[in-house]
Scaffold this motif. Structure first.
Motif, PDB file in Angstrom:
ATOM      1  N   SER A  15      -1.548 -10.649  -7.810  1.00 24.71           N
ATOM      2  CA  SER A  15      -1.308 -12.054  -7.507  1.00 24.71           C
ATOM      3  C   SER A  15      -2.637 -12.691  -7.142  1.00 24.71           C
ATOM      4  O   SER A  15      -3.679 -12.026  -7.075  1.00 24.71           O
ATOM      5  N   GLU A  16      -2.612 -13.988  -6.887  1.00 25.38           N
ATOM      6  CA  GLU A  16      -3.845 -14.716  -6.595  1.00 25.38           C
ATOM      7  C   GLU A  16      -4.578 -14.154  -5.387  1.00 25.38           C
ATOM      8  O   GLU A  16      -5.804 -14.048  -5.376  1.00 25.38           O
ATOM      9  N   LEU A  17      -3.836 -13.780  -4.353  1.00 21.57           N
ATOM     10  CA  LEU A  17      -4.451 -13.284  -3.128  1.00 21.57           C
ATOM     11  C   LEU A  17      -4.440 -11.757  -3.031  1.00 21.57           C
ATOM     12  O   LEU A  17      -4.847 -11.198  -2.018  1.00 21.57           O
ATOM     13  N   ARG A  18      -3.971 -11.116  -4.083  1.00 29.73           N
ATOM     14  CA  ARG A  18      -3.913  -9.653  -4.071  1.00 29.73           C
ATOM     15  C   ARG A  18      -4.333  -9.155  -5.450  1.00 29.73           C
ATOM     16  O   ARG A  18      -3.506  -8.793  -6.268  1.00 29.73           O
ATOM     17  N   PRO A  19      -5.630  -9.148  -5.739  1.00 30.79           N
ATOM     18  CA  PRO A  19      -6.097  -8.712  -7.053  1.00 30.79           C
ATOM     19  C   PRO A  19      -5.808  -7.235  -7.295  1.00 30.79           C
ATOM     20  O   PRO A  19      -5.635  -6.456  -6.353  1.00 30.79           O
ATOM     21  N   ALA A  20      -5.773  -6.858  -8.563  1.00 30.54           N
ATOM     22  CA  ALA A  20      -5.441  -5.475  -8.920  1.00 30.54           C
ATOM     23  C   ALA A  20      -6.420  -4.480  -8.314  1.00 30.54           C
ATOM     24  O   ALA A  20      -6.058  -3.338  -8.017  1.00 30.54           O
ATOM     25  N   ALA A  21      -7.675  -4.895  -8.110  1.00 29.89           N
ATOM     26  CA  ALA A  21      -8.681  -3.975  -7.564  1.00 29.89           C
ATOM     27  C   ALA A  21      -8.291  -3.450  -6.187  1.00 29.89           C
ATOM     28  O   ALA A  21      -8.667  -2.335  -5.817  1.00 29.89           O
ATOM     29  N   MET A  22      -7.525  -4.246  -5.425  1.00 27.58           N
ATOM     30  CA  MET A  22      -7.139  -3.812  -4.083  1.00 27.58           C
ATOM     31  C   MET A  22      -6.175  -2.633  -4.144  1.00 27.58           C
ATOM     32  O   MET A  22      -6.399  -1.592  -3.522  1.00 27.58           O
ATOM     33  N   SER A  23      -5.081  -2.795  -4.875  1.00 29.20           N
ATOM     34  CA  SER A  23      -4.081  -1.735  -4.909  1.00 29.20           C
ATOM     35  C   SER A  23      -4.518  -0.567  -5.782  1.00 29.20           C
ATOM     36  O   SER A  23      -4.151   0.579  -5.516  1.00 29.20           O
TER      37      SER A  23
ATOM     38  N   GLU B 263       0.838  -1.198   0.000  1.00 25.33           N
ATOM     39  CA  GLU B 263       0.000   0.000   0.000  1.00 25.33           C
ATOM     40  C   GLU B 263       0.880   1.258   0.000  1.00 25.33           C
ATOM     41  O   GLU B 263       0.626   2.210  -0.737  1.00 25.33           O
ATOM     42  N   GLN B 264       1.901   1.241   0.833  1.00 20.82           N
ATOM     43  CA  GLN B 264       2.812   2.391   0.893  1.00 20.82           C
ATOM     44  C   GLN B 264       3.513   2.607  -0.442  1.00 20.82           C
ATOM     45  O   GLN B 264       3.659   3.740  -0.914  1.00 20.82           O
ATOM     46  N   GLN B 265       3.957   1.498  -1.058  1.00 19.00           N
ATOM     47  CA  GLN B 265       4.652   1.604  -2.333  1.00 19.00           C
ATOM     48  C   GLN B 265       3.720   2.121  -3.425  1.00 19.00           C
ATOM     49  O   GLN B 265       4.109   2.937  -4.266  1.00 19.00           O
TER      50      GLN B 265
END
Length: 305
Positions: free
Chosen positions: A251-259, A121-123
């Protein structure tokens, strides 16, 4: 439509913005250009020491591909890219630009999940801030501050970001509406004219249900703004101003919608604060009135207790 890449007449990106540029633009590159981009992002110090021929050999591409990649990333030529790589390597060695952490694994302890998500998130926020075109941001703020009416289009996670922006603008006295239904979005876009503003929020830059109402608004004379992670995507055809967001690796557990949501919210907050500054004489009393109304609603007396 604005000029998308800094290399086309603008200043070269600062070293801190290089990694953000790679993450943002790599998905839209050819596979050979992706190899060059991944190499310079993964080992800036090593690549900074290579000639254009050496980097071409390392990545299994051609010198022309290396030069095209450098220009796409916003540098006039490979020499300028090498200087940026050297600067980025120096920042990483000093600890001011940490290397990217590993993806979240299925068996990661929850403490590691928290640490990895916090880092990403910071990055993402840092990358978005580094790559944000402040001239375009300023122009968007000017248009919003003078707008008769503001329409915001977004689908899914982007719809939530649109709602956030709409309620912020409403609290400082502007007429703003967020539309997550594509049919209602187009119906409202038809009513827009000059002095109105339409904002499309789409990470991919190719969401048809968002692009279509923006197109309608554009053709009816409204000022149009795109908040997108793909400044070269179809949405740019109908955007007077483009605000580019960054995103962490998917990634599988971190979809693009999150970031992408994180970076979109940063841009939305920048727009809101900028508009509030420009309209401070009317915005400040409007904010105070909304705070007072909400405080009264939640007080014991207002609820009968």
């Amino acid at each position: 439509m604005k000029e998308i890449f800094a290399g086309a007449g603008g200043a070269s990106p600062a070293p801190a913005a290089l990694a953000a540029k790679v993450r943002t633009l790599a998905p839209s590159m050819t596979r050979s250009m992706q190899r060059v981009a991944e190499a310079v992002a993964g080992d800036p110090a090593g690549c900074a020491a290579l000639t254009v021929t050496g980097l071409a050999e390392l990545t299994g591409t051609s010198e022309a591909t290396v030069v095209r990649t450098a220009r796409l990333l916003g540098y006039p030529g490979y020499r300028d890219l090498r200087l940026a790589l050297a600067g980025l390597a120096a920042q990483q060695q000093s600890g001011r630009a940490p290397s990217v952490t590993a993806d979240i694994a299925v068996d990661d302890p929850i403490a590691d999940v928290v640490a990895k998500l916090a880092y990403d998130e910071q990055q993402t926020l840092a990358d978005t801030a580094a790559g944000l075109d402040t001239a375009q941001l300023g122009a968007a703020v000017t248009a919003l501050a003078a707008a008769r009416r503001i329409d915001i289009y977004g689908i899914g996670a982007s719809s939530l970001v649109g709602q956030d922006l709409a309620q912020k603008l409403l609290r400082i006295g502007l007429i703003a509406h967020a539309h997550g239904d594509p049919h209602l979005a187009i119906t409202n876009a038809v009513q827009l004219r000059a002095k109105d503003v339409a904002i499309a929020i789409t990470h991919s830059g190719s969401t048809g249900d968002v692009i279509e109402p923006l197109r309608v608004a554009f053709e009816h004379g409204a000022t149009t703004i795109a908040i997108t992670g793909r400044p070269d995507g179809p949405v740019s055809q109908y955007a007077d101003h483009i605000l580019t967001t960054s995103t962490a690796r998917e990634s599988e557990l971190r979809p693009a919608a999150m970031s992408s949501r994180t970076s979109q919210l940063l841009v939305v907050d920048c727009l809101f604060v900028g508009v509030a500054q420009r309209t401070y004489e009317s915005a400040a009393p409007a904010l105070s009135a909304s705070y007072e109304a909400l405080a009264h609603r939640h007080s014991p007396r207002s609820t009968g207790r």
